[in-house]
Motif scaffolding. Sequence first.
Motif, PDB file in Angstrom:
ATOM      1  N   ARG A 158       0.895  -1.141  -0.002  1.00 60.11           N
ATOM      2  CA  ARG A 158      -0.141   0.016   0.005  1.00 60.11           C
ATOM      3  C   ARG A 158       0.810   1.227   0.024  1.00 60.11           C
ATOM      4  NH1 ARG A 158      -1.470  -2.508   4.248  1.00 60.11           N
ATOM      5  NH2 ARG A 158      -1.322  -0.396   5.824  1.00 60.11           N
ATOM      6  N   HIS A 193      -2.175   5.349  -3.498  1.00 64.52           N
ATOM      7  CA  HIS A 193      -2.995   6.381  -2.935  1.00 64.52           C
ATOM      8  C   HIS A 193      -2.442   7.624  -3.007  1.00 64.52           C
ATOM      9  CE1 HIS A 193      -5.829   3.177  -1.178  1.00 64.52           C
ATOM     10  NE2 HIS A 193      -4.604   2.395  -1.608  1.00 64.52           N
ATOM     11  N   PHE A 223      -7.329  10.128  -8.747  1.00 65.16           N
ATOM     12  CA  PHE A 223      -7.297   9.142  -7.756  1.00 65.16           C
ATOM     13  C   PHE A 223      -8.783   9.074  -7.041  1.00 65.16           C
ATOM     14  CE2 PHE A 223      -2.824  10.432  -7.586  1.00 65.16           C
ATOM     15  CZ  PHE A 223      -2.179   9.047  -7.035  1.00 65.16           C
ATOM     16  N   ARG A 227      -9.239   7.093  -2.839  1.00 61.54           N
ATOM     17  CA  ARG A 227      -7.959   7.041  -2.607  1.00 61.54           C
ATOM     18  C   ARG A 227      -7.111   8.316  -2.371  1.00 61.54           C
ATOM     19  NH1 ARG A 227      -4.827   4.432  -7.376  1.00 61.54           N
ATOM     20  NH2 ARG A 227      -6.848   5.126  -8.675  1.00 61.54           N
ATOM     21  N   ASN A 269     -10.490   7.040   4.602  1.00 62.15           N
ATOM     22  CA  ASN A 269      -9.644   6.548   3.870  1.00 62.15           C
ATOM     23  C   ASN A 269      -8.281   6.319   4.813  1.00 62.15           C
ATOM     24  OD1 ASN A 269     -11.346   6.726   1.817  1.00 62.15           O
ATOM     25  ND2 ASN A 269     -10.498   8.522   0.750  1.00 62.15           N
ATOM     26  N   PHE A 273      -6.514   2.678   5.078  1.00 62.44           N
ATOM     27  CA  PHE A 273      -4.997   2.734   4.682  1.00 62.44           C
ATOM     28  C   PHE A 273      -3.994   2.247   5.554  1.00 62.44           C
ATOM     29  CE2 PHE A 273      -1.048   4.493   3.424  1.00 62.44           C
ATOM     30  CZ  PHE A 273      -0.665   3.929   2.119  1.00 62.44           C
TER      31      PHE A 273
END
Length: 276
Positions: A158, A193, A223, A227, A269, A273
Motif C-alpha cells: 500500500r 493512494h 485518484f 484514494r 480513507n 489505509f
Amino acid sequence: MRIDAHQHFWNPQRGDYGWLTPQLGTLYREFGPADLAPWLERAGVDRTVIVQAAPTVAETRYLLDIARREASVAGVVGWVPLEDPDAPSLIAELASEPKFKGVRPMLQDLPDDNWIANPALAPAIEALIAHDLAFDALIFARHVDALHTFATRFPAVRIVVDHGAKPPIRDGAAGWQPWADGIARLAALPNIHCKLSGLATEAAAGWSEATLAPYVAHLLAHFGPARLMWGSDWPVLNLNGDYLLWHACANALVADLSDGERDAIFGANASAFYRL
C-alpha cells in the motif's frame, strides 16, 4: 472520525534533522502534542498520523514514545534503512508497536532519483508486506518512473504519495507538466493512494482556493475520493499558511462531493489505509 493523515512532531535539539536549520525561522523549535492540540480542537480533527522528519531509527523511536503517551496519535510512519541487510528484522521489531503503521524513506532528498526502483530493496519490502505496513512516497514528478517501477514490482504494497507529489504551484502554468501526467500515471495503479496535503507550501505567498483548485481537481479526477486522504503537513504548513486556513480551503474544494466521499477524504480513507 476526522483524521489528519500527515503531521509532524520534532525537537531540533535531538540533532538528526539535517534539513531543519535556524534559517527556517519559526520552524526551528520543538513542536509537540500540546502545540497541535488547539488546532485539532478548532478544526474538529480527532486523531492524527505522525510522519517521520529525520532519516534515523532514533527519531522513529522518539515518535513512538510520543504516540504511546498521546491518545490523539493514531499511527506513526517511521524511517527504516531499507537497503540494510538487517532491515527485515528491524521492521518486525517496530511492527510489534501497535501504532507503528508504515515507513517513509524521504525519496526527495536522496541523490539517486531511481533509488526506490533498486531490486535489492526486496527483502525489506517483503517484510513490509508481511507485517501489513504502508509505504509513504515523498516525491517530485521526477521520481514518477522509479515509483511506478516499484509499485508494479510490489503490487501488494500500500503506497501513498505525500503532498500530491509536490506540484510546482508557484510556477503557474509553466509547472503543470510533467506533474499532471505523472499523477495520471501513478493513479492508474490501484495500490497507489495520495495525500491531499502540502499544496500550500508549494504555492506562492498569498495563495487562495482559486490557486489550489486546479491541482485538487486533478488529484480528484485521477485518484477519486476513495484514494485521497487529507493531511495538514503541520507544522511545515506554517511557512505559508495555517491549520485552519488549509483545513477550510480543502473542505471548500471538495464541497461538491457527497457527504460519504468527504468523510472518506477527511478520515475513513486514512483509517483504512493505515489500519488505524
